[in-house]
Design a protein around this motif. Sequence first.
Motif, PDB file in Angstrom:
ATOM      1  N   TYR A   5      58.417 -28.307 -79.421  1.00 33.28           N
ATOM      2  CA  TYR A   5      57.987 -27.162 -78.476  1.00 33.28           C
ATOM      3  C   TYR A   5      58.644 -27.671 -77.122  1.00 33.28           C
ATOM      4  O   TYR A   5      59.230 -28.766 -76.746  1.00 33.28           O
ATOM      5  CB  TYR A   5      56.485 -27.785 -78.344  1.00 33.28           C
ATOM      6  CG  TYR A   5      55.974 -29.022 -77.613  1.00 33.28           C
ATOM      7  CD1 TYR A   5      55.923 -28.930 -76.255  1.00 33.28           C
ATOM      8  CD2 TYR A   5      55.789 -30.135 -78.274  1.00 33.28           C
ATOM      9  CE1 TYR A   5      55.479 -30.279 -75.510  1.00 33.28           C
ATOM     10  CE2 TYR A   5      55.609 -31.256 -77.502  1.00 33.28           C
ATOM     11  CZ  TYR A   5      55.164 -31.328 -76.332  1.00 33.28           C
ATOM     12  OH  TYR A   5      54.785 -32.361 -75.793  1.00 33.28           O
ATOM     13  N   ARG A   6      58.633 -26.489 -75.994  1.00 33.27           N
ATOM     14  CA  ARG A   6      59.258 -26.598 -74.751  1.00 33.27           C
ATOM     15  C   ARG A   6      58.075 -27.123 -73.830  1.00 33.27           C
ATOM     16  O   ARG A   6      56.977 -26.427 -74.028  1.00 33.27           O
ATOM     17  CB  ARG A   6      59.614 -25.181 -74.579  1.00 33.27           C
ATOM     18  CG  ARG A   6      61.072 -25.038 -75.268  1.00 33.27           C
ATOM     19  CD  ARG A   6      61.397 -23.562 -75.474  1.00 33.27           C
ATOM     20  NE  ARG A   6      61.409 -22.555 -74.108  1.00 33.27           N
ATOM     21  CZ  ARG A   6      62.378 -22.605 -73.484  1.00 33.27           C
ATOM     22  NH1 ARG A   6      63.648 -23.347 -73.593  1.00 33.27           N
ATOM     23  NH2 ARG A   6      62.400 -21.682 -72.361  1.00 33.27           N
ATOM     24  N   THR A   7      58.598 -27.553 -72.961  1.00 34.93           N
ATOM     25  CA  THR A   7      57.737 -28.035 -71.786  1.00 34.93           C
ATOM     26  C   THR A   7      58.757 -28.474 -70.647  1.00 34.93           C
ATOM     27  O   THR A   7      59.904 -28.058 -70.495  1.00 34.93           O
ATOM     28  CB  THR A   7      56.814 -29.260 -72.114  1.00 34.93           C
ATOM     29  OG1 THR A   7      55.752 -29.432 -70.996  1.00 34.93           O
ATOM     30  CG2 THR A   7      57.534 -30.552 -72.262  1.00 34.93           C
ATOM     31  N   VAL A   8      58.191 -29.115 -69.415  1.00 32.23           N
ATOM     32  CA  VAL A   8      58.884 -29.457 -68.423  1.00 32.23           C
ATOM     33  C   VAL A   8      59.211 -30.956 -68.382  1.00 32.23           C
ATOM     34  O   VAL A   8      58.237 -31.594 -68.822  1.00 32.23           O
ATOM     35  CB  VAL A   8      58.357 -29.005 -67.082  1.00 32.23           C
ATOM     36  CG1 VAL A   8      58.452 -27.439 -67.033  1.00 32.23           C
ATOM     37  CG2 VAL A   8      57.102 -29.476 -66.777  1.00 32.23           C
ATOM     38  N   ARG A   9      60.415 -31.443 -67.983  1.00 31.94           N
ATOM     39  CA  ARG A   9      60.617 -32.917 -67.986  1.00 31.94           C
ATOM     40  C   ARG A   9      59.970 -33.526 -66.956  1.00 31.94           C
ATOM     41  O   ARG A   9      59.366 -34.650 -67.134  1.00 31.94           O
ATOM     42  CB  ARG A   9      62.228 -33.236 -67.795  1.00 31.94           C
ATOM     43  CG  ARG A   9      62.575 -34.528 -67.963  1.00 31.94           C
ATOM     44  CD  ARG A   9      63.988 -34.507 -67.407  1.00 31.94           C
ATOM     45  NE  ARG A   9      64.807 -34.044 -68.335  1.00 31.94           N
ATOM     46  CZ  ARG A   9      65.289 -34.363 -69.437  1.00 31.94           C
ATOM     47  NH1 ARG A   9      64.908 -35.532 -69.803  1.00 31.94           N
ATOM     48  NH2 ARG A   9      66.222 -33.720 -70.279  1.00 31.94           N
ATOM     49  N   THR A  10      59.848 -32.962 -65.785  1.00 28.99           N
ATOM     50  CA  THR A  10      59.057 -33.623 -64.627  1.00 28.99           C
ATOM     51  C   THR A  10      58.339 -32.888 -63.650  1.00 28.99           C
ATOM     52  O   THR A  10      58.434 -31.507 -63.611  1.00 28.99           O
ATOM     53  CB  THR A  10      60.088 -34.501 -63.812  1.00 28.99           C
ATOM     54  OG1 THR A  10      61.029 -33.408 -63.039  1.00 28.99           O
ATOM     55  CG2 THR A  10      61.070 -35.333 -64.391  1.00 28.99           C
ATOM     56  N   PRO A  11      57.561 -33.293 -62.728  1.00 34.28           N
ATOM     57  CA  PRO A  11      57.072 -32.515 -61.579  1.00 34.28           C
ATOM     58  C   PRO A  11      58.172 -31.621 -60.847  1.00 34.28           C
ATOM     59  O   PRO A  11      59.088 -32.570 -60.661  1.00 34.28           O
ATOM     60  CB  PRO A  11      56.130 -33.337 -60.882  1.00 34.28           C
ATOM     61  CG  PRO A  11      55.829 -34.632 -61.706  1.00 34.28           C
ATOM     62  CD  PRO A  11      57.135 -34.687 -62.772  1.00 34.28           C
ATOM     63  N   ASN A  93      51.640 -27.032 -72.453  1.00 33.60           N
ATOM     64  CA  ASN A  93      51.485 -28.302 -71.658  1.00 33.60           C
ATOM     65  C   ASN A  93      51.984 -28.523 -70.296  1.00 33.60           C
ATOM     66  O   ASN A  93      52.601 -29.428 -69.942  1.00 33.60           O
ATOM     67  CB  ASN A  93      51.824 -29.549 -72.576  1.00 33.60           C
ATOM     68  CG  ASN A  93      50.938 -29.744 -73.728  1.00 33.60           C
ATOM     69  OD1 ASN A  93      49.971 -28.870 -74.178  1.00 33.60           O
ATOM     70  ND2 ASN A  93      51.220 -30.919 -74.566  1.00 33.60           N
ATOM     71  N   VAL A  94      51.748 -27.365 -69.548  1.00 31.87           N
ATOM     72  CA  VAL A  94      52.279 -27.147 -68.255  1.00 31.87           C
ATOM     73  C   VAL A  94      51.262 -26.351 -67.360  1.00 31.87           C
ATOM     74  O   VAL A  94      50.732 -25.712 -67.782  1.00 31.87           O
ATOM     75  CB  VAL A  94      53.646 -26.462 -67.863  1.00 31.87           C
ATOM     76  CG1 VAL A  94      54.588 -27.018 -68.775  1.00 31.87           C
ATOM     77  CG2 VAL A  94      53.695 -25.158 -68.575  1.00 31.87           C
ATOM     78  N   ALA A  95      51.285 -26.880 -65.866  1.00 30.91           N
ATOM     79  CA  ALA A  95      50.457 -26.305 -65.054  1.00 30.91           C
ATOM     80  C   ALA A  95      51.211 -25.970 -63.729  1.00 30.91           C
ATOM     81  O   ALA A  95      52.109 -26.822 -63.404  1.00 30.91           O
ATOM     82  CB  ALA A  95      49.406 -27.193 -64.605  1.00 30.91           C
ATOM     83  N   ILE A  96      51.024 -24.640 -63.244  1.00 33.43           N
ATOM     84  CA  ILE A  96      52.079 -24.190 -62.086  1.00 33.43           C
ATOM     85  C   ILE A  96      50.670 -23.761 -61.262  1.00 33.43           C
ATOM     86  O   ILE A  96      49.767 -22.894 -61.512  1.00 33.43           O
ATOM     87  CB  ILE A  96      52.741 -23.039 -62.635  1.00 33.43           C
ATOM     88  CG1 ILE A  96      53.724 -23.504 -63.711  1.00 33.43           C
ATOM     89  CG2 ILE A  96      53.212 -22.380 -61.368  1.00 33.43           C
ATOM     90  CD1 ILE A  96      54.653 -22.314 -64.066  1.00 33.43           C
ATOM     91  N   VAL A  97      51.290 -24.260 -59.777  1.00 33.96           N
ATOM     92  CA  VAL A  97      50.671 -23.601 -58.624  1.00 33.96           C
ATOM     93  C   VAL A  97      51.578 -22.976 -57.837  1.00 33.96           C
ATOM     94  O   VAL A  97      52.507 -23.335 -57.799  1.00 33.96           O
ATOM     95  CB  VAL A  97      49.748 -24.624 -57.949  1.00 33.96           C
ATOM     96  CG1 VAL A  97      49.072 -24.271 -56.820  1.00 33.96           C
ATOM     97  CG2 VAL A  97      48.760 -25.371 -58.811  1.00 33.96           C
ATOM     98  N   ALA A 123      59.378 -22.617 -60.044  1.00 31.03           N
ATOM     99  CA  ALA A 123      58.645 -24.082 -60.408  1.00 31.03           C
ATOM    100  C   ALA A 123      59.219 -24.481 -61.661  1.00 31.03           C
ATOM    101  O   ALA A 123      59.364 -25.873 -61.868  1.00 31.03           O
ATOM    102  CB  ALA A 123      57.227 -23.771 -60.522  1.00 31.03           C
ATOM    103  N   LEU A 124      59.316 -23.666 -62.621  1.00 37.19           N
ATOM    104  CA  LEU A 124      59.758 -23.929 -64.101  1.00 37.19           C
ATOM    105  C   LEU A 124      61.135 -24.651 -63.931  1.00 37.19           C
ATOM    106  O   LEU A 124      61.509 -25.440 -64.477  1.00 37.19           O
ATOM    107  CB  LEU A 124      59.666 -22.841 -65.071  1.00 37.19           C
ATOM    108  CG  LEU A 124      58.345 -22.572 -65.424  1.00 37.19           C
ATOM    109  CD1 LEU A 124      58.420 -21.631 -66.541  1.00 37.19           C
ATOM    110  CD2 LEU A 124      57.571 -23.821 -66.251  1.00 37.19           C
ATOM    111  N   GLU A 125      61.912 -23.905 -63.246  1.00 37.95           N
ATOM    112  CA  GLU A 125      63.233 -24.382 -62.928  1.00 37.95           C
ATOM    113  C   GLU A 125      63.544 -25.682 -62.192  1.00 37.95           C
ATOM    114  O   GLU A 125      64.259 -26.698 -62.407  1.00 37.95           O
ATOM    115  CB  GLU A 125      64.149 -23.253 -62.038  1.00 37.95           C
ATOM    116  CG  GLU A 125      64.567 -21.992 -62.620  1.00 37.95           C
ATOM    117  CD  GLU A 125      65.204 -20.800 -61.949  1.00 37.95           C
ATOM    118  OE1 GLU A 125      65.204 -21.440 -60.558  1.00 37.95           O
ATOM    119  OE2 GLU A 125      65.471 -20.054 -62.265  1.00 37.95           O
ATOM    120  N   ALA A 126      62.643 -25.929 -61.226  1.00 39.31           N
ATOM    121  CA  ALA A 126      62.470 -27.282 -60.492  1.00 39.31           C
ATOM    122  C   ALA A 126      62.102 -28.422 -61.630  1.00 39.31           C
ATOM    123  O   ALA A 126      62.330 -29.568 -61.403  1.00 39.31           O
ATOM    124  CB  ALA A 126      61.555 -27.225 -59.357  1.00 39.31           C
ATOM    125  N   GLY A 127      61.009 -28.023 -62.364  1.00 44.12           N
ATOM    126  CA  GLY A 127      60.766 -29.011 -63.445  1.00 44.12           C
ATOM    127  C   GLY A 127      61.598 -29.273 -64.524  1.00 44.12           C
ATOM    128  O   GLY A 127      61.392 -30.266 -65.138  1.00 44.12           O
TER     129      GLY A 127
END
Length: 210
Positions: A5-11, A93-97, A123-127
Motif C-alpha cells: 500500500y502507499r502512505t507517507v514516509r515521515t511527518p 493511513n495518513v492524516a492531513i491538516v 503536504a503529501l510531497e513534504a511527507g
Amino acid sequence: MLEQYRTVRTPGSREVVIRKSRFIGHVMPVENEEEAVQFIDHIKKQHWNATHNCSAYMIGERDEIQRQSDDGEPGGTAGKPILEVIRSQKVKNVAIVVTRYFGGIMLGAGGLIRAYTDGAVLALEAGEVITRVLRREVFVEIEYTWLGKVENALRGRNIQTGETLFTDKVTLLCLPRNDEGDAFIAWITDLTEGQSLVTEGRRLYYSEGE
C-alpha cells in the motif's frame, strides 16, 4: 493484510501563499483514528491563532475510516478537497491538516477548493509518498561452506536480507515478498540441497527498496 500500500514516509509540512492567504499543509502517517485525532489536535494547538485548521484522514486496509472537517470554512470547500487528494493519490493511513491564515482577500468557493487541494498535495510531497510492501521473514540456517553460494544466489535474485547471525552455523534473515514466500522457501531448499534449516517468522511491512 494487503500485499502493499502507499502512505507517507515521515511527518512533513509545506506552505503556499494564495492571494495573500497562507496555506500550510501538514501530513502525518497514522496507524489508527486515535493517532489521527491527536495529530490534528496538535496542529490546532500549534496554530491556535490561524483562521482555520481544516483536515481529513483515511485509515484501514479498505479505507474503512474516512473523516473530514471544514473547520468553519463553507461546507465542502476544505475537508472534502483534502480527502479527495488522499483518495486520488491512493494513499492510506495518513492524516492531513491544511492551516489557513486569512490574508484579507476572499477566494470564493472554487478558489477555496483549489487552495485546500494545493495545500494537501504539498503536504503529501513534504511527507514523501512511499510504497510499503508486505514481506515474510524467512530464517535460513546453513553451514559456513554454503555461505558464499547462498549469498551470491540471493543477490542474483534480488532478495532483500536482514541481519546475519554467525554462531557455529550461519543464519541468514531473508525477506522475500509475502506473495513469493512459498516459492522462495522451495527455491532456497533446492539450492542448498535440503541441507538448510528454514523457519518462518513474522510478516512485516517494509518500505520499497528498504
